[in-house]
Motif scaffolding. Structure first.
Motif, PDB file in Angstrom:
ATOM      1  N   ARG A 146      -6.588   2.979  -6.597  1.00 14.91           N
ATOM      2  CA  ARG A 146      -6.789   3.455  -5.226  1.00 14.91           C
ATOM      3  C   ARG A 146      -5.724   4.446  -4.771  1.00 14.91           C
ATOM      4  O   ARG A 146      -5.652   4.765  -3.589  1.00 14.91           O
ATOM      5  CB  ARG A 146      -6.802   2.271  -4.261  1.00 14.91           C
ATOM      6  CG  ARG A 146      -7.926   1.274  -4.522  1.00 14.91           C
ATOM      7  CD  ARG A 146      -7.999   0.232  -3.436  1.00 14.91           C
ATOM      8  NE  ARG A 146      -9.068  -0.720  -3.661  1.00 14.91           N
ATOM      9  CZ  ARG A 146      -9.405  -1.695  -2.829  1.00 14.91           C
ATOM     10  NH1 ARG A 146      -8.721  -1.831  -1.692  1.00 14.91           N
ATOM     11  NH2 ARG A 146     -10.385  -2.519  -3.104  1.00 14.91           N
ATOM     12  N   LEU A 147      -4.908   4.931  -5.667  1.00 15.39           N
ATOM     13  CA  LEU A 147      -3.842   5.865  -5.296  1.00 15.39           C
ATOM     14  C   LEU A 147      -4.438   7.141  -4.703  1.00 15.39           C
ATOM     15  O   LEU A 147      -5.339   7.747  -5.282  1.00 15.39           O
ATOM     16  CB  LEU A 147      -2.994   6.197  -6.524  1.00 15.39           C
ATOM     17  CG  LEU A 147      -1.716   6.998  -6.266  1.00 15.39           C
ATOM     18  CD1 LEU A 147      -0.704   6.138  -5.526  1.00 15.39           C
ATOM     19  CD2 LEU A 147      -1.124   7.506  -7.582  1.00 15.39           C
ATOM     20  N   SER A 148      -3.901   7.539  -3.531  1.00 16.10           N
ATOM     21  CA  SER A 148      -4.393   8.750  -2.862  1.00 16.10           C
ATOM     22  C   SER A 148      -3.306   9.793  -2.640  1.00 16.10           C
ATOM     23  O   SER A 148      -3.621  10.956  -2.404  1.00 16.10           O
ATOM     24  CB  SER A 148      -5.015   8.382  -1.508  1.00 16.10           C
ATOM     25  OG  SER A 148      -4.049   7.776  -0.659  1.00 16.10           O
ATOM     26  N   GLN A 206      -1.637   2.861  -2.369  1.00 18.37           N
ATOM     27  CA  GLN A 206      -2.275   4.103  -1.929  1.00 18.37           C
ATOM     28  C   GLN A 206      -1.306   5.288  -1.896  1.00 18.37           C
ATOM     29  O   GLN A 206      -1.705   6.407  -2.184  1.00 18.37           O
ATOM     30  CB  GLN A 206      -2.887   3.909  -0.536  1.00 18.37           C
ATOM     31  CG  GLN A 206      -3.952   2.831  -0.482  1.00 18.37           C
ATOM     32  CD  GLN A 206      -4.465   2.613   0.921  1.00 18.37           C
ATOM     33  OE1 GLN A 206      -4.196   3.399   1.832  1.00 18.37           O
ATOM     34  NE2 GLN A 206      -5.199   1.530   1.124  1.00 18.37           N
ATOM     35  N   ARG A 207      -0.051   5.043  -1.531  1.00 17.01           N
ATOM     36  CA  ARG A 207       0.932   6.123  -1.419  1.00 17.01           C
ATOM     37  C   ARG A 207       2.157   5.752  -2.254  1.00 17.01           C
ATOM     38  O   ARG A 207       2.767   4.703  -2.028  1.00 17.01           O
ATOM     39  CB  ARG A 207       1.332   6.363   0.042  1.00 17.01           C
ATOM     40  CG  ARG A 207       0.156   6.769   0.932  1.00 17.01           C
ATOM     41  CD  ARG A 207       0.609   6.918   2.379  1.00 17.01           C
ATOM     42  NE  ARG A 207       1.599   7.972   2.530  1.00 17.01           N
ATOM     43  CZ  ARG A 207       1.305   9.245   2.730  1.00 17.01           C
ATOM     44  NH1 ARG A 207       0.028   9.637   2.809  1.00 17.01           N
ATOM     45  NH2 ARG A 207       2.257  10.152   2.866  1.00 17.01           N
ATOM     46  N   CYS A 213      -7.430   7.932 -11.224  1.00 12.38           N
ATOM     47  CA  CYS A 213      -7.330   7.689  -9.774  1.00 12.38           C
ATOM     48  C   CYS A 213      -8.318   8.616  -9.061  1.00 12.38           C
ATOM     49  O   CYS A 213      -7.952   9.735  -8.662  1.00 12.38           O
ATOM     50  CB  CYS A 213      -5.915   7.929  -9.273  1.00 12.38           C
ATOM     51  SG  CYS A 213      -4.654   6.934 -10.108  1.00 12.38           S
ATOM     52  N   GLN A 234      -3.594  -2.337  -5.033  1.00  5.07           N
ATOM     53  CA  GLN A 234      -4.136  -1.615  -3.890  1.00  5.07           C
ATOM     54  C   GLN A 234      -3.173  -0.550  -3.372  1.00  5.07           C
ATOM     55  O   GLN A 234      -3.245  -0.133  -2.216  1.00  5.07           O
ATOM     56  CB  GLN A 234      -4.486  -2.592  -2.767  1.00  5.07           C
ATOM     57  CG  GLN A 234      -5.549  -3.602  -3.142  1.00  5.07           C
ATOM     58  CD  GLN A 234      -5.984  -4.454  -1.980  1.00  5.07           C
ATOM     59  OE1 GLN A 234      -5.855  -4.058  -0.818  1.00  5.07           O
ATOM     60  NE2 GLN A 234      -6.514  -5.637  -2.262  1.00  5.07           N
ATOM     61  N   CYS A 267      -3.282   1.311 -10.647  1.00  3.63           N
ATOM     62  CA  CYS A 267      -3.425   1.727  -9.240  1.00  3.63           C
ATOM     63  C   CYS A 267      -4.626   2.651  -9.079  1.00  3.63           C
ATOM     64  O   CYS A 267      -4.474   3.874  -8.893  1.00  3.63           O
ATOM     65  CB  CYS A 267      -2.152   2.417  -8.758  1.00  3.63           C
ATOM     66  SG  CYS A 267      -0.641   1.460  -9.011  1.00  3.63           S
ATOM     67  N   HIS A 299       0.809  -1.215   0.000  1.00  5.60           N
ATOM     68  CA  HIS A 299       0.000   0.000   0.000  1.00  5.60           C
ATOM     69  C   HIS A 299       0.843   1.267   0.000  1.00  5.60           C
ATOM     70  O   HIS A 299       0.345   2.348  -0.327  1.00  5.60           O
ATOM     71  CB  HIS A 299      -0.935   0.008   1.215  1.00  5.60           C
ATOM     72  CG  HIS A 299      -0.238  -0.183   2.525  1.00  5.60           C
ATOM     73  ND1 HIS A 299       0.441   0.826   3.158  1.00  5.60           N
ATOM     74  CD2 HIS A 299      -0.115  -1.285   3.311  1.00  5.60           C
ATOM     75  CE1 HIS A 299       0.960   0.367   4.280  1.00  5.60           C
ATOM     76  NE2 HIS A 299       0.647  -0.917   4.405  1.00  5.60           N
ATOM     77  N   THR A 300       2.110   1.187   0.388  1.00 10.22           N
ATOM     78  CA  THR A 300       3.000   2.343   0.417  1.00 10.22           C
ATOM     79  C   THR A 300       4.311   1.947  -0.237  1.00 10.22           C
ATOM     80  O   THR A 300       4.902   0.922   0.121  1.00 10.22           O
ATOM     81  CB  THR A 300       3.248   2.822   1.854  1.00 10.22           C
ATOM     82  OG1 THR A 300       1.998   3.131   2.470  1.00 10.22           O
ATOM     83  CG2 THR A 300       4.122   4.074   1.850  1.00 10.22           C
ATOM     84  N   GLN A 327      -9.435   8.641  -6.134  1.00 15.23           N
ATOM     85  CA  GLN A 327      -9.155   8.902  -4.727  1.00 15.23           C
ATOM     86  C   GLN A 327      -7.894   9.722  -4.513  1.00 15.23           C
ATOM     87  O   GLN A 327      -7.504   9.974  -3.371  1.00 15.23           O
ATOM     88  CB  GLN A 327      -9.031   7.576  -3.968  1.00 15.23           C
ATOM     89  CG  GLN A 327     -10.273   6.704  -4.039  1.00 15.23           C
ATOM     90  CD  GLN A 327     -10.117   5.421  -3.262  1.00 15.23           C
ATOM     91  OE1 GLN A 327      -9.233   5.284  -2.422  1.00 15.23           O
ATOM     92  NE2 GLN A 327     -10.978   4.441  -3.546  1.00 15.23           N
TER      93      GLN A 327
END
Length: 534
Positions: A215-217, A191-192, A239, A189, A213, A152-153, A241
């Motif tokens: 769900r990248l925030s 995110q960062r 993306c 999944q 990706c 996730h990161t 998000q």
């Protein structure tokens, strides 16, 4: 004849002692550990591997105690010259068939437990290189390390930073070929994402991110070149998000950032920029209310200090970003536009909790500008005004915030060139002594008596002790030994105390103290150096 008979009798007695029932009841250290760690009926069983012993819940295989005893007995019988070999052989029970060798304890750990352990390691050190190495241990570990939830990161940087241009481009292409498989199979999944030192292959990487990706925030580009408008706009659309963008110290065209903000502006929450000639167009988009939900805005100078003043209208920024919680204008020569006589006050920042205007050079922030910024910010917790020599204690006292926790007013390397105020510090401590956790007055020109009155406010709190204050920086001030000892005695939670270059203190004590032990040692030295009352 008699001596030979006596010798045979002694040897017979020794043989009897060898097979004494008490000796048969003795247990080995291994048997003791089995009974100690997993006694019968406890609901646990032991699992032995080459390098460790695991205690696992649930019924396990029968303990191979009979097999171990049979093996030890056979070893004693095989050893030459042993007394057991001389004894009469006894009929032993038929040996139980041996179990198959254990394939490894890693295969027996449940997948859910492995995911929790891997998650803790990834949270501490990141997924790379740990997950790549764990996937080579066994099939169970490979299955756990392949879970996209653990990826996730991520921080991606081509190897050999600072390399020549040709070898750098080759390293980027090699890493890009690996990402073509990793992105759809591991990073679904994600995110960062942080990209560092990408020069020639940044656009293909961003294209892969937008395709794999969703769900990248959070996206950070550090020391990256070649960011095109198409790549950022493609990310904003793919993306949904994505709400945080950090492009500090990267070469990004203003048209690319403006296009990204126009596409993703309504959901943007955090934005980090480096001030250059193209920042004006980006700030113009912010002033036009393209990011009404923005909560964090940071603008700082690059490695090459920009001496061009930044003109930023305060009231327009308050209208364009009404939800702002953190505003940092770092090391900038900020020139606020004058308010004018007929201009109405702005709405303020009602949610602002942190304001940082720190600078290594003198800036143009005055009491009037600070009032325009904070007149509608009652929830301010951190105020960093290092280098703002035009701010006075009276201007700070008029601010509406009542629960300030961190106040930084240090003047580093510039106090010798300025005419500083010698009075007014008690206005600060009397207003915020109940909530201040960190106070920085380094380089300020307050007199000894003024500092004594200011720091005495911490000893006048209810109960006689101030538990909140944990950091105090008095570097280069005129603080006296009696004032320092009083504030240490009144603040038991003090963890950092800087007394460097304090001309009124005795030699040997002008240094920084870190930790409660060093602070208490300073108090003891100050008490011994103070003259005894006559």
């Amino acid at each position: 004849m008699a001596s030979g008979t006596a010798g045979r009798a002694r040897r017979a007695r020794r043989r009897v002692r060898v097979v004494h029932p008490a000796a048969a009841r003795t247990r080995s250290a291994e048997d003791w550990w089995w009974d100690r760690l997993a006694p019968s009926g406890s609901g646990y069983h032991l699992l032995q591997s080459d390098s460790m012993l695991l205690v696992l819940p649930g019924p396990g295989p029968a303990r191979p105690r009979a097999q171990r005893r049979a093996a030890r007995r056979a070893q004693r019988l095989r050893s030459p010259g042993s007394r057991a070999a001389e004894a009469k052989p006894r009929t032993a029970p038929a040996p139980t068939p041996l179990q198959e060798p254990d394939p490894g304890w890693g295969d027996r750990v449940p997948l859910e437990i492995l995911l929790q352990i891997f998650g803790l390691l990834v949270a501490a050190d990141g997924p790379i290189p740990f997950l790549g190495r764990a996937a080579r241990v066994c099939r169970r570990w490979n299955e756990a390390a392949s879970q996209p939830a653990l990826w996730h990161t991520l921080t991606l940087s081509p190897p050999l930073a600072g390399r020549p241009a040709k070898s750098g481009a080759k390293a980027e292409k090699k890493l890009l070929s690996s990402l073509e498989w990793l992105m759809p199979n591991r990073f679904s999944q994600l995110q960062r994402l942080t990209l560092i030192h990408w020069k020639s292959q940044l656009h293909p990487v961003l294209k892969l991110v937008s395709e794999s990706c969703p769900r990248l925030s959070f996206l950070k580009l550090s020391d990256c070149h070649g960011v095109t408008p198409d790549a950022l706009i493609m990310l904003a659309k793919a993306c949904p998000q994505l709400h945080s963008l950090d492009i500090q110290h990267s070469m990004v065209e203003s048209t690319a950032v403006v296009g990204f903000l126009e596409e993703a502006g309504p959901r943007m929450q955090k934005l980090w920029l480096t001030y250059n000639s193209q920042t004006t167009a980006i700030l113009g988009a912010l002033l036009g209310s393209c990011c009404p939900q923005l909560q964090v805005l940071e603008v700082s100078t690059g490695l090459n200090h920009n001496i061009t003043p930044l003109q930023l209208p305060v009231e327009a920024l308050q209208k364009g970003c009404p939800q702002l919680q953190v505003l940092r204008l770092l090391n900038l020569m900020w020139l606020p536009k004058p308010s004018g006589r007929a201009m109405t006050p702005g709405p303020g920042f009602p949610s602002l909790e942190e304001l940082c205007l720190a600078s290594s050079t003198c800036n143009f922030v005055s009491n009037e500008v600070l009032g325009r910024l904070l007149h509608g910010s009652p929830h301010l917790r951190l105020l960093d005004l290092r280098g703002c020599a035009r701010i006075t204690p009276a201007g700070l006292h008029d601010l509406p915030c009542q629960e300030l926790e961190q106040l930084h007013l240090g003047l580093y390397g510039m106090s010798d060139r300025l005419t500083l105020a010698k009075e007014g510090s008690p206005l600060l401590t009397q207003k915020w002594c109940h909530s201040l956790r960190e106070l920085d007055l380094s380089g300020q020109g307050f007199s000894e008596k003024d500092l004594e009155q200011a720091l005495a406010a911490f000893s006048g709190t209810p109960g006689g002790s101030h538990l909140a204050l944990c950091s105090l920086n008095l570097r280069g001030t005129r603080v006296t030994p009696g004032t320092v000892s009083s504030v240490i005695s009144s603040c038991p939670g003090l963890r950092y105390l800087n007394l460097e270059s304090c001309r009124c203190l005795p030699r040997g004590l002008k240094r920084a103290y870190r930790g409660p032990e060093e602070v208490q040692w300073c108090l003891e030295q100050l008490l011994t150096s103070l003259p005894s009352p006559s």
